[in-house]
Motif scaffolding. Structure first.
Motif, mmCIF file in Angstrom:
data_model
loop_
_atom_site.group_PDB
_atom_site.id
_atom_site.type_symbol
_atom_site.label_atom_id
_atom_site.label_comp_id
_atom_site.label_asym_id
_atom_site.label_seq_id
_atom_site.Cartn_x
_atom_site.Cartn_y
_atom_site.Cartn_z
ATOM 1 N N GLU A 95 0.895 -1.399 0.093
ATOM 2 C CA GLU A 95 0.081 0.102 0.073
ATOM 3 C C GLU A 95 0.736 1.182 0.021
ATOM 4 N N ASN A 96 2.095 1.147 0.688
ATOM 5 C CA ASN A 96 2.823 2.385 0.608
ATOM 6 C C ASN A 96 3.302 2.631 -0.716
ATOM 7 N N LEU A 97 3.910 1.649 -1.643
ATOM 8 C CA LEU A 97 4.194 1.978 -2.799
ATOM 9 C C LEU A 97 3.300 2.106 -3.576
ATOM 10 N N ASP A 98 2.141 1.514 -3.581
ATOM 11 C CA ASP A 98 1.023 1.923 -4.607
ATOM 12 C C ASP A 98 0.490 3.180 -4.405
ATOM 13 N N PHE A 99 0.182 3.664 -2.977
ATOM 14 C CA PHE A 99 -0.202 5.087 -2.954
ATOM 15 C C PHE A 99 0.941 5.979 -3.348
ATOM 16 N N TYR A 100 2.380 5.868 -3.077
ATOM 17 C CA TYR A 100 3.457 6.704 -3.868
ATOM 18 C C TYR A 100 3.451 6.880 -5.085
ATOM 19 N N GLY A 101 3.193 5.529 -5.685
ATOM 20 C CA GLY A 101 3.309 5.626 -7.360
ATOM 21 C C GLY A 101 2.187 6.535 -7.952
ATOM 22 N N LYS A 102 1.144 6.668 -7.230
ATOM 23 C CA LYS A 102 -0.203 7.424 -7.783
ATOM 24 C C LYS A 102 0.497 9.096 -7.895
ATOM 25 N N LEU A 103 1.253 9.429 -7.115
ATOM 26 C CA LEU A 103 1.676 10.805 -7.405
ATOM 27 C C LEU A 103 2.343 11.154 -8.283
ATOM 28 N N PHE A 104 2.902 10.327 -9.222
ATOM 29 C CA PHE A 104 3.507 10.609 -10.479
ATOM 30 C C PHE A 104 2.685 10.680 -11.756
ATOM 31 N N ASP A 105 3.288 11.528 -12.712
ATOM 32 C CA ASP A 105 2.555 11.530 -13.966
ATOM 33 C C ASP A 105 3.179 10.379 -15.022
ATOM 34 N N VAL A 106 3.968 9.679 -14.564
ATOM 35 C CA VAL A 106 4.611 8.675 -15.821
ATOM 36 C C VAL A 106 4.315 7.180 -15.089
ATOM 37 N N SER A 107 4.446 6.357 -16.004
ATOM 38 C CA SER A 107 4.334 4.887 -15.592
ATOM 39 C C SER A 107 5.328 4.371 -14.308
ATOM 40 N N THR A 108 4.820 3.696 -13.694
ATOM 41 C CA THR A 108 5.534 3.290 -12.494
ATOM 42 C C THR A 108 5.791 1.941 -12.345
ATOM 43 N N VAL A 109 6.810 1.267 -11.696
ATOM 44 C CA VAL A 109 7.053 -0.040 -11.404
ATOM 45 C C VAL A 109 6.231 -0.960 -10.608
ATOM 46 N N ASP A 110 5.784 -1.912 -10.994
ATOM 47 C CA ASP A 110 4.980 -2.730 -10.117
ATOM 48 C C ASP A 110 5.514 -2.961 -8.431
ATOM 49 N N SER A 111 4.804 -2.450 -7.492
ATOM 50 C CA SER A 111 5.264 -2.684 -6.290
ATOM 51 C C SER A 111 5.608 -4.006 -5.814
ATOM 52 N N LYS A 112 5.169 -5.136 -6.298
ATOM 53 C CA LYS A 112 5.483 -6.329 -5.835
ATOM 54 C C LYS A 112 7.098 -6.630 -6.403
ATOM 55 N N GLU A 113 7.233 -6.244 -7.696
ATOM 56 C CA GLU A 113 8.409 -6.218 -8.319
ATOM 57 C C GLU A 113 9.741 -5.495 -7.503
ATOM 58 N N LEU A 114 9.239 -4.471 -7.158
ATOM 59 C CA LEU A 114 10.069 -3.631 -6.309
ATOM 60 C C LEU A 114 10.576 -4.273 -4.875
ATOM 61 N N LEU A 115 9.355 -4.801 -4.156
ATOM 62 C CA LEU A 115 9.418 -5.399 -2.817
ATOM 63 C C LEU A 115 10.611 -6.445 -2.900
ATOM 64 N N GLN A 116 10.446 -7.379 -4.196
ATOM 65 C CA GLN A 116 11.031 -8.582 -4.350
ATOM 66 C C GLN A 116 12.544 -8.181 -4.708
ATOM 67 N N LEU A 117 12.610 -7.031 -5.160
ATOM 68 C CA LEU A 117 14.096 -6.572 -5.632
ATOM 69 C C LEU A 117 14.836 -6.416 -4.151
ATOM 70 N N VAL A 118 14.152 -5.915 -3.303
ATOM 71 C CA VAL A 118 14.925 -5.319 -2.193
ATOM 72 C C VAL A 118 14.925 -6.629 -1.068
ATOM 73 N N GLY A 119 14.295 -7.806 -1.403
ATOM 74 C CA GLY A 119 14.275 -8.808 -0.295
ATOM 75 C C GLY A 119 12.999 -8.745 0.597
ATOM 76 N N LEU A 120 12.111 -8.094 0.232
ATOM 77 C CA LEU A 120 11.014 -8.124 1.253
ATOM 78 C C LEU A 120 9.680 -8.734 0.390
ATOM 79 N N GLN A 121 10.146 -9.657 -0.303
ATOM 80 C CA GLN A 121 8.960 -10.528 -0.898
ATOM 81 C C GLN A 121 8.251 -11.562 0.327
ATOM 82 N N GLY A 122 6.943 -11.610 0.320
ATOM 83 C CA GLY A 122 6.161 -12.017 1.303
ATOM 84 C C GLY A 122 5.895 -11.154 2.395
#
Length: 284
Positions: A95-122
């Motif tokens: 929810e943190n990432l999805d909310f923040y992503g809505k602040l931009f006028d450009v396409s954003t990265v999928d939040s689950k993809e980012l969480l996996q990238l930094v080791g927060l999957q699950g």
């Protein structure tokens, strides 16, 4: 990508400046390290560059935008990872990432993809307020990438992380830079700066003392030494020789000629040693 000319800033506007006539440029595609102890002015400069502090004196251009004429569009190009995590504790990681992503006028990265990238999957559906300090830091780091920034501000990106996670974060930084992302790295950690940065600036008491590449700084300020381990009379001995002084060069040649060499490697000054030598100040 970044142009700063004669930047000065006073918090009390009393003529006493915490940042004094700072000028530098950051080229597109480079990792630029802004290095100094606490209270040196690093955060003040960074906050002006990112729009958190109003420009008082000087000229600053960020991603082709003049900060004197603020434009929301410039934030589409910028990512910012803060040292102190400022996430919403009652929202989940996703929810943190999805909310923040809505602040931009450009396409954003999928939040689950980012969480996996930094080791927060699950941990997608776990509330951020329940996270450890290191997990919060990783979530903040992930959030800074959500808009695919062209210019990425990183403030102490490996603080509070265990060595394995810190190594992963550094690898992500390198990969993003390889993709063309320009990175402004603020830190007092000289080891990460040495490993990642193309150029570094030393700032002390609000003034830039020096700007150069880590390699050039080591060549200019470091002593040219060789450390040798060798066997003599069935014992291991270790000696350090200058590769400049004639008497040391002769002694080194004799050791190599007359003894079994175990190890041999050059010794170079660390960025921290050079920082102290140039500025007369430590990093605390």
């Amino acid at each position: 990508m970044i142009s700063v000319k004669n930047l000065s800033h006073s918090y009390n506007k009393d003529g006493k400046f915490q940042v004094k006539d700072v000028s530098f440029e950051v080229k597109k595609g480079e990792i630029f390290g802004f290095l100094g102890p606490s209270g040196a002015g690093k955060s003040t400069v960074q906050n002006i560059l990112t729009g958190l502090l109003q420009l008082q004196n000087g000229e600053v251009k960020i991603a082709d935008y003049d900060v004197k004429n603020p434009s929301k569009k410039r934030f589409n190009k910028i990512g910012m990872s803060f040292e102190q995590s400022n996430i919403y504790s009652k929202l989940t990681a996703k929810e943190n990432l999805d909310f923040y992503g809505k602040l931009f006028d450009v396409s954003t990265v999928d939040s689950k993809e980012l969480l996996q990238l930094v080791g927060l999957q699950g941990k997608e559906d776990k509330k951020a307020g329940e996270f450890s300090k290191g997990m919060k830091h990783r979530l903040t780091f992930a959030r800074s990438m959500i808009n695919n920034p062209e210019l990425w501000f990183l403030d102490e990106p490996t603080t509070g992380l265990d060595p394995s996670i810190a190594a992963d974060i550094k690898n992500i930084i390198k990969e993003k830079n390889d993709e063309g992302v320009t990175i402004f790295l603020t830190t007092h950690n000289m080891f990460i700066a040495d490993e990642l940065c193309d150029r570094v600036a030393f700032i002390v008491d609000g003034e830039i003392k020096l700007i150069d590449s880590p390699e050039n700084l080591k060549l200019q300020y470091g002593e040219k030494l060789v450390e040798v381990e060798y066997i003599e009379n069935n014992e291991t001995k270790k000696e350090t020789y200058s590769t400049v002084l004639p008497e040391d060069k002769e002694a080194l040649e004799k050791v190599i000629r007359d003894h079994e060499i175990q190890t041999m490697h050059t010794k170079e000054a660390t960025l921290e040693e050079i920082f102290i030598k140039v500025t007369g100040r430590g990093l605390v």
